[in-house]
Design an enzyme around this catalytic site. Sequence first.
Site, PDB file in Angstrom:
ATOM      1  N   LYS A  21       0.866  -1.183   0.000  1.00  0.00           N
ATOM      2  CA  LYS A  21       0.000   0.000   0.000  1.00  0.00           C
ATOM      3  C   LYS A  21       0.900   1.229   0.000  1.00  0.00           C
ATOM      4  O   LYS A  21       1.924   1.254   0.707  1.00  0.00           O
ATOM      5  CB  LYS A  21      -0.877  -0.043   1.255  1.00  0.00           C
ATOM      6  CG  LYS A  21      -1.948   1.020   1.342  1.00  0.00           C
ATOM      7  CD  LYS A  21      -2.792   0.786   2.591  1.00  0.00           C
ATOM      8  CE  LYS A  21      -3.961   1.754   2.711  1.00  0.00           C
ATOM      9  NZ  LYS A  21      -4.779   1.487   3.914  1.00  0.00           N
ATOM     10  N   SER A  62      -9.600   1.437   2.882  1.00  0.00           N
ATOM     11  CA  SER A  62      -8.751   2.225   2.012  1.00  0.00           C
ATOM     12  C   SER A  62      -7.700   1.403   1.270  1.00  0.00           C
ATOM     13  O   SER A  62      -7.123   1.893   0.311  1.00  0.00           O
ATOM     14  CB  SER A  62      -8.069   3.320   2.829  1.00  0.00           C
ATOM     15  OG  SER A  62      -7.233   2.745   3.822  1.00  0.00           O
ATOM     16  N   SER A  77      -9.627  -1.010   7.102  1.00  0.00           N
ATOM     17  CA  SER A  77      -9.098  -0.819   5.746  1.00  0.00           C
ATOM     18  C   SER A  77      -8.357  -1.990   5.131  1.00  0.00           C
ATOM     19  O   SER A  77      -8.019  -1.952   3.948  1.00  0.00           O
ATOM     20  CB  SER A  77      -8.193   0.403   5.691  1.00  0.00           C
ATOM     21  OG  SER A  77      -8.994   1.547   5.554  1.00  0.00           O
TER      22      SER A  77
END
Length: 468
Positions: free
Chosen positions: A62, A137, A161
């Site tokens: 990420k 996310s 997330s």
Amino acid sequence: MDLSFKALRRSYENGKSVASVLEPLQAAQKENRHNAFITLNAVDYPDFDPSKKLSGIPIALKDNIVTKGIRTTAASKMLSNFIPPYDATVVTKLKNAGALLVGKNNLDEFAMGSSNENSAFGKVLNAHDSAYVPGGSSGGSATAVAANLCAAALGSDTGGSIRQPANYSGVVGLKPTYGRVSRYGLIAFASSLDQIGPLSHKVEDAATLLEVISGYDKNDMTSAKKEVPKFAKFCEQGVEGMRVGVPQEYFDIDVDNPHLSKGVEETIRASIVALEKAGAIIEKVSLPHTSYAVATYYLIATAESSSNLSRFDGVRFGHRSSSAQTLDELYQKSRSEGFGEEVKRRIMLGTYVLSAGFYDAYYRKAQRVRTLITRDFEEVFQEVDMLLTPVTPSPAFRFGEKSEDPLQMYLEDIFTISCNLAGLPGMSIPFGESEAGLPIGVQLLSPWWEEGRLFQAGRQLELSRGVE
Ligand code: GLN
């Protein structure tokens, strides 16, 4: 191609070259059909090294996890040209284990969001149906795994997330116990809630990754001096005699909360039956403060983020406005230009709840409720070894469906955020499908430091679905 760790290792042991695995993946990553990547890393092709746990395993990160010499943006205009001078601790650990870091995944800006619609680099498409959100996310990470562009990815989970996009994308997602994995080099959103964890094809791969990335780190003062168990071995232990609690509050959700969709309800029922068949004992339990979790989270997370994001001032790093005349204007313009709408909303909310007149009414009260939520878990784990719940009320939604109404979007987190408020470990495992063919998962929560139980039950759920 089967990109589970075992399958990859087997091919390497049988003489397949790392290049022959990586080349087609890199071609697909470059194509970036789902916009899952912000930056690709030019990895070269090392020889397979059997002494290393993750030798030749392609892993994505990420893009809020810093990588030395590789741009790290947090999907924000603020950091669109930021090249970190150091590696996050998890990155160092992955490299030492022989992993190949293939690139940086798209996300909601600064990890704030539930749909990946808040990225300055454009939205990510769900790998199963591009009309739907991949979740957020860590939506880019979930998609990169679901679309078979890498073997696994690391995401971050502040309020769901990792687990929520894993749920929407049909992959495994694990949020470790707070303090298990170093946050050094994770661009902070809400420091008391943030935790890095794996997204993978298989439960066993999540266990292996957790083994690699866990451990005490002197660079993170909240990192715990806890021994790291051999997590993968839990996958073989089954659930015979394990007491699994099903919290009633996650099913009779109250009026202003969304109800469970049919597909989610059926998936949960099926998973209960599967665990029972394997010898688990199912019990109804209660977590009475569940309905306060969303409000509590959005006070604490915004308060912490307003503080964490104050470092982006246009002076030390990040976007600097070119039109400012005075110092005040420099701060104001740099931040106005660099941050997106949702990030600004959170900073304003957080600043408000921390302000002198409102601190007691909001922030302090939220901290108290956080304690009550934690106590609910302490009590319930006297009775059961683990909890089983939905991950979200419904499967993935369509683009635009909730983005006009931030409160609707925040309610997506209703089942995932208590885990962060209490610092517990939690895992999302694919188990069903909606009528529209979208994946649906179940969430398992265990007591602090007992991730092993998640792997036991998670693997059992895989087995009952016929996953090899
Ligand atoms: N959806 C939640 C939020 O927007 C959780 C985000 C996260 O876990 N990083 O705050």
